[in-house]
Design a protein around this motif. Sequence first.
Motif, PDB file in Angstrom:
ATOM      1  N   ASP A  60       2.133  46.334  -9.488  1.00  0.00           N
ATOM      2  CA  ASP A  60       1.929  44.963  -9.043  1.00  0.00           C
ATOM      3  C   ASP A  60       1.703  44.106 -10.290  1.00  0.00           C
ATOM      4  O   ASP A  60       0.949  44.491 -11.181  1.00  0.00           O
ATOM      5  N   ILE A  61       2.328  42.939 -10.345  1.00  0.00           N
ATOM      6  CA  ILE A  61       2.259  42.120 -11.545  1.00  0.00           C
ATOM      7  C   ILE A  61       0.823  41.719 -11.890  1.00  0.00           C
ATOM      8  O   ILE A  61       0.477  41.572 -13.066  1.00  0.00           O
ATOM      9  N   VAL A  62      -0.034  41.570 -10.892  1.00  0.00           N
ATOM     10  CA  VAL A  62      -1.421  41.179 -11.174  1.00  0.00           C
ATOM     11  C   VAL A  62      -2.178  42.295 -11.882  1.00  0.00           C
ATOM     12  O   VAL A  62      -3.230  42.058 -12.477  1.00  0.00           O
ATOM     13  N   ALA A  63      -1.648  43.520 -11.840  1.00  0.00           N
ATOM     14  CA  ALA A  63      -2.309  44.654 -12.474  1.00  0.00           C
ATOM     15  C   ALA A  63      -1.778  44.927 -13.875  1.00  0.00           C
ATOM     16  O   ALA A  63      -2.282  45.830 -14.550  1.00  0.00           O
ATOM     17  N   PHE A  64      -0.779  44.160 -14.332  1.00  0.00           N
ATOM     18  CA  PHE A  64      -0.166  44.495 -15.618  1.00  0.00           C
ATOM     19  C   PHE A  64      -1.162  44.420 -16.758  1.00  0.00           C
ATOM     20  O   PHE A  64      -1.140  45.249 -17.671  1.00  0.00           O
ATOM     21  N   ALA A 153       8.250  30.048 -24.661  1.00  0.00           N
ATOM     22  CA  ALA A 153       7.865  31.457 -24.513  1.00  0.00           C
ATOM     23  C   ALA A 153       7.340  31.701 -23.109  1.00  0.00           C
ATOM     24  O   ALA A 153       6.948  30.769 -22.398  1.00  0.00           O
ATOM     25  N   THR A 154       7.351  32.979 -22.694  1.00  0.00           N
ATOM     26  CA  THR A 154       6.766  33.363 -21.412  1.00  0.00           C
ATOM     27  C   THR A 154       5.906  34.616 -21.599  1.00  0.00           C
ATOM     28  O   THR A 154       6.151  35.415 -22.500  1.00  0.00           O
ATOM     29  N   GLU A 155       4.901  34.757 -20.748  1.00  0.00           N
ATOM     30  CA  GLU A 155       4.029  35.934 -20.755  1.00  0.00           C
ATOM     31  C   GLU A 155       3.445  36.137 -19.364  1.00  0.00           C
ATOM     32  O   GLU A 155       3.258  35.170 -18.623  1.00  0.00           O
ATOM     33  N   VAL A 156       3.162  37.399 -19.020  1.00  0.00           N
ATOM     34  CA  VAL A 156       2.561  37.696 -17.722  1.00  0.00           C
ATOM     35  C   VAL A 156       1.064  37.991 -17.846  1.00  0.00           C
ATOM     36  O   VAL A 156       0.406  38.242 -16.843  1.00  0.00           O
ATOM     37  N   GLU A 175       6.386  35.844 -14.366  1.00  0.00           N
ATOM     38  CA  GLU A 175       7.620  36.589 -14.535  1.00  0.00           C
ATOM     39  C   GLU A 175       8.791  35.622 -14.643  1.00  0.00           C
ATOM     40  O   GLU A 175       8.796  34.554 -14.016  1.00  0.00           O
ATOM     41  N   LEU A 176       9.785  36.006 -15.399  1.00  0.00           N
ATOM     42  CA  LEU A 176      10.910  35.114 -15.686  1.00  0.00           C
ATOM     43  C   LEU A 176      11.535  34.550 -14.420  1.00  0.00           C
ATOM     44  O   LEU A 176      11.827  33.351 -14.331  1.00  0.00           O
ATOM     45  N   GLU A 177      11.755  35.412 -13.408  1.00  0.00           N
ATOM     46  CA  GLU A 177      12.471  34.978 -12.210  1.00  0.00           C
ATOM     47  C   GLU A 177      11.724  33.878 -11.456  1.00  0.00           C
ATOM     48  O   GLU A 177      12.328  33.115 -10.700  1.00  0.00           O
ATOM     49  N   GLY A 178      10.402  33.798 -11.650  1.00  0.00           N
ATOM     50  CA  GLY A 178       9.613  32.821 -10.914  1.00  0.00           C
ATOM     51  C   GLY A 178       9.307  31.545 -11.681  1.00  0.00           C
ATOM     52  O   GLY A 178       8.583  30.677 -11.172  1.00  0.00           O
ATOM     53  N   ILE A 179       9.839  31.401 -12.894  1.00  0.00           N
ATOM     54  CA  ILE A 179       9.549  30.224 -13.719  1.00  0.00           C
ATOM     55  C   ILE A 179      10.673  29.205 -13.597  1.00  0.00           C
ATOM     56  O   ILE A 179      11.853  29.547 -13.709  1.00  0.00           O
ATOM     57  N   ASP A 180      10.322  27.954 -13.380  1.00  0.00           N
ATOM     58  CA  ASP A 180      11.301  26.867 -13.282  1.00  0.00           C
ATOM     59  C   ASP A 180      11.473  26.223 -14.662  1.00  0.00           C
ATOM     60  O   ASP A 180      10.542  25.611 -15.187  1.00  0.00           O
ATOM     61  N   PHE A 181      12.637  26.386 -15.253  1.00  0.00           N
ATOM     62  CA  PHE A 181      12.907  25.805 -16.564  1.00  0.00           C
ATOM     63  C   PHE A 181      13.607  24.448 -16.459  1.00  0.00           C
ATOM     64  O   PHE A 181      14.068  23.901 -17.471  1.00  0.00           O
ATOM     65  N   TYR A 195      12.166  43.724 -21.666  1.00  0.00           N
ATOM     66  CA  TYR A 195      13.114  43.863 -20.558  1.00  0.00           C
ATOM     67  C   TYR A 195      12.880  45.160 -19.779  1.00  0.00           C
ATOM     68  O   TYR A 195      12.885  45.168 -18.544  1.00  0.00           O
ATOM     69  N   TYR A 196      12.642  46.261 -20.482  1.00  0.00           N
ATOM     70  CA  TYR A 196      12.480  47.542 -19.793  1.00  0.00           C
ATOM     71  C   TYR A 196      11.201  47.599 -18.968  1.00  0.00           C
ATOM     72  O   TYR A 196      11.025  48.482 -18.128  1.00  0.00           O
ATOM     73  N   ARG A 197      10.297  46.652 -19.184  1.00  0.00           N
ATOM     74  CA  ARG A 197       9.056  46.609 -18.408  1.00  0.00           C
ATOM     75  C   ARG A 197       9.183  45.717 -17.170  1.00  0.00           C
ATOM     76  O   ARG A 197       8.264  45.692 -16.346  1.00  0.00           O
ATOM     77  N   THR A 198      10.260  44.958 -17.068  1.00  0.00           N
ATOM     78  CA  THR A 198      10.390  44.048 -15.932  1.00  0.00           C
ATOM     79  C   THR A 198      10.545  44.830 -14.633  1.00  0.00           C
ATOM     80  O   THR A 198      11.242  45.837 -14.574  1.00  0.00           O
ATOM     81  N   ARG A 199       9.908  44.336 -13.587  1.00  0.00           N
ATOM     82  CA  ARG A 199       9.882  45.083 -12.325  1.00  0.00           C
ATOM     83  C   ARG A 199      11.217  45.035 -11.602  1.00  0.00           C
ATOM     84  O   ARG A 199      11.525  45.930 -10.810  1.00  0.00           O
TER      85      ARG A 199
END
Length: 315
Positions: A60-64, A153-156, A175-181, A195-199
């Motif tokens: 879960d992203i909140v646990a990262f 930049a982005t960070e979780v 997470e990248l998919e949820g950010i509005d640029f 990238y390899y850590r993305t869910r």
Amino acid sequence: MSSVFSIREACPFCDSSSDERIGTVLYHDTAEANRSLANIRGELFLCRECGVAYPSHVYDIVAFASLYEESFKKLNYFNDSFLQNCRLALLKGILATPYMDSLRARFLDFSTLRAFQTPILLKRTKGIDILDIGCGFGEFSSIYSKMNNRVVATEVIQSLVQIVKDLGIDCRFGELEGIDFEEATFDTILLRASYYRTRRPKETMRKLRDLLRSDGEIALLDPCPGREGACYFFEKQFPQGQFYITDRDTYFGMLEERFGMRAAFSRQIYGRPIAPLRQIRLLGNIFGFCELVSANLFRYKPYMLSYNLVKRDVE
């Protein structure tokens, strides 16, 4: 907190399930375990069609931040160390020139630059729009910002977002998919060991393609240790890593066929490190660096892959 882990039933790229199990581990037995989290049994599967190995669980992203806690302690120390200052000074000089135009970078690439595990920009390094995904402490964001680039930049991990903002960088949380640029696109997108850590790597790659300008490049650094090395990563950081590259050619073919992203450059990095990063072990850091230099000189223990992707329809 067992709810922070959920079952992944298929390959994150092709959605096909695999019966080829190549590793098993208990979470609390991994090198980076946080014992406040549930001790689950994880399995590692091989997807030959995509050239990757993938774990049986998603976090879960909140646990990262909790999953990353052990590494965060080590990297937090290293980020403030004398060795990091020396590393950054050298990187600034090397990264100032596009890799293909820099004889110095190519010379150092034989061993030293690979040991720094540095994503390479092939085309331009100045006066461009850069997106740094999973920027961590912001070392590359800061370097490229000082080269007259416009950096986002982005960070979780929320605490890291604030650290990067304090450097004067526009850093977005999530997470990248949820950010509005806001319809912005970029010349270069960096993903250093992120990238390899993305869910959801499939959805992430689609978003990356949408954010990339037609003549742009994506510079990535991900584990590419082969089948044996995938078990090394799995036992070290399960379930952080959501895939490990086991067959480079198959992996590149999959990215081109399914996402229209062609590999314009790649280089194998060797030397899975033995020496730990410990606050009281300055010599351990130095020895670990020497391990990586030696491994890249003699090419043993496949470790990471530095690779650059461009849109297939752009030559």
